[in-house]
Design a protein around this motif. Structure first.
Motif, PDB file in Angstrom:
ATOM      1  N   ASN A   1      -3.280   5.569   5.882  1.00 40.40           N
ATOM      2  CA  ASN A   1      -3.232   6.147   4.542  1.00 40.40           C
ATOM      3  C   ASN A   1      -2.336   7.385   4.464  1.00 40.40           C
ATOM      4  O   ASN A   1      -2.005   7.837   3.376  1.00 40.40           O
TER       5      ASN A   1
ATOM      6  N   ASP B   1      -3.906   8.082  10.467  1.00 40.26           N
ATOM      7  CA  ASP B   1      -4.427   6.966   9.674  1.00 40.26           C
ATOM      8  C   ASP B   1      -3.292   6.374   8.850  1.00 40.26           C
ATOM      9  O   ASP B   1      -2.378   7.091   8.435  1.00 40.26           O
TER      10      ASP B   1
ATOM     11  N   PHE C   1       0.793  -1.234   0.000  1.00 40.19           N
ATOM     12  CA  PHE C   1       0.000   0.000   0.000  1.00 40.19           C
ATOM     13  C   PHE C   1       0.823   1.281   0.000  1.00 40.19           C
ATOM     14  O   PHE C   1       0.297   2.342  -0.332  1.00 40.19           O
ATOM     15  N   THR C   2       2.106   1.254   0.354  1.00 39.38           N
ATOM     16  CA  THR C   2       2.874   2.490   0.270  1.00 39.38           C
ATOM     17  C   THR C   2       4.371   2.202   0.346  1.00 39.38           C
ATOM     18  O   THR C   2       4.794   1.106   0.729  1.00 39.38           O
TER      19      THR C   2
END
Length: 317
Positions: free
Chosen positions: A176, A174, A126-127
């Motif tokens: 994200n 978060d 995701f990152t």
């Protein structure tokens, strides 16, 4: 009365062992994550590599099948990572580690890759972390945010602080928000390392008083004489970190390479290398301290809990 040896650090070492891994075709497994419990079974992620090669690792999931015995989980996804670690957030597990970027077979740079999900056998990327930075770690905070430890390294840092690599800290609300820009904004924590030393956070734990207990590594070079490579010495350390004051305290050396059983090293300059994984609580009040040793094996020693009664049960238990 407990029977124990006094380690090189001066701390009691109650037990010392090497972990054994099955299902990897004789390859080395080292620099693992801490063991964690998932749906009633105990696992860890381990870095797998042939003894004869360098910077060509992959990481995968192992299931505990006995005391200090682990077996590769065949249905687990394979991750192109070094030095894996885990973090639990809500109903997800986050896997992070160092990803080496090569061009034409030569290392160009390295960074951190992060995976997440609730399916332990297949976590989703995701990152990406900051370029040229290893050892980014996450922790829960008392106010509900996520703490992010960084490990910036470079000549400018060495010139200003006398340390090749510092530990930085920032917070996000978060997952994200995690990414290179966020990690690069982390504020440096001073007072941990002396001139010529460097290190990083390997696993972090929210403590009962709202501070963060850090299990990390401290490193330095030991000259071996003219014409010889310096010895790279890595030690297991702990400290308490107050995020409100950006202050580290109670900095301790927990164990050194000599506190683990004798064994091989990948290269001659790594014979004094103990690259920390983290701690696991025990029912007797002590902790298992895990560490990669010699870039060949994963070791375990039993020590007194460095955080005492402040250590909360981990989400990994």
């Amino acid at each position: 009365m407990d029977l124990y040896q006094v380690g090189k650090s001066g701390n009691p070492i109650y037990e010392s062992a090497i972990l054994k891994f099955e299902g990897v075709g004789g390859r080395d497994v080292y620099n693992c994550s801490i063991p964690f419990t998932w749906h009633g079974e105990t696992y860890l992620f381990g870095r797998v590599e042939k003894r004869s090669v360098w910077a060509d690792s992959w990481s995968c999931l192992f299931r505990r099948t006995g005391k200090d015995l682990y077996e590769k989980v065949p249905e687990s996804r394979i991750y192109q990572l070094e030095d894996p670690y885990v973090f639990f957030w809500k109903d997800e597990i986050v896997l992070g580690g160092t990803h080496v970027v090569k061009e034409h077979g030569e290392i160009r740079t390295f960074t951190s890759y992060f995976y997440r999900g609730s399916d332990l056998m297949h976590l989703d990327y995701f990152t990406t972390g900051a370029d040229g930075m290893k050892d980014v770690r996450l922790t829960r905070m008392a106010d509900g945010r996520i703490g992010v430890f960084s490990r910036p390294r470079g000549t400018e840092i060495a010139k200003k602080y006398g340390s090749e690599a510092m530990i930085g800290f920032t917070a996000i609300t978060d997952l994200n928000e995690l990414g290179a820009d966020t990690i690069n904004r982390a504020e440096y924590i001073t007072g941990i390392f002396e001139n010529g030393q460097w290190g990083g956070c390997n696993q972090a734990y929210l403590l009962k008083d709202g501070t963060i207990g850090v299990i990390g590594h401290l490193s330095n070079r030991i000259p071996q004489g003219e014409g010889k490579c310096d010895l790279l010495s890595y030690k297991n350390i702990s400290f308490c970190f107050d995020p409100a004051k950006m202050r580290a305290s109670d900095i301790r050396i927990l164990a050194t390479r000599s506190d683990y059983p004798d064994g091989p090293a990948k290269k001659p300059d790594l014979t004094d290398c103990a690259f920390t994984s983290g701690i696991e609580r025990r029912t007797d009040g002590r902790v298992n301290l895990y560490s990669g040793i010699g870039d060949c094996e994963e070791g375990r020693v039993v020590i007194d809990n460095p955080f005492g009664d402040l250590l909360l049960p981990s989400d990994a238990e």
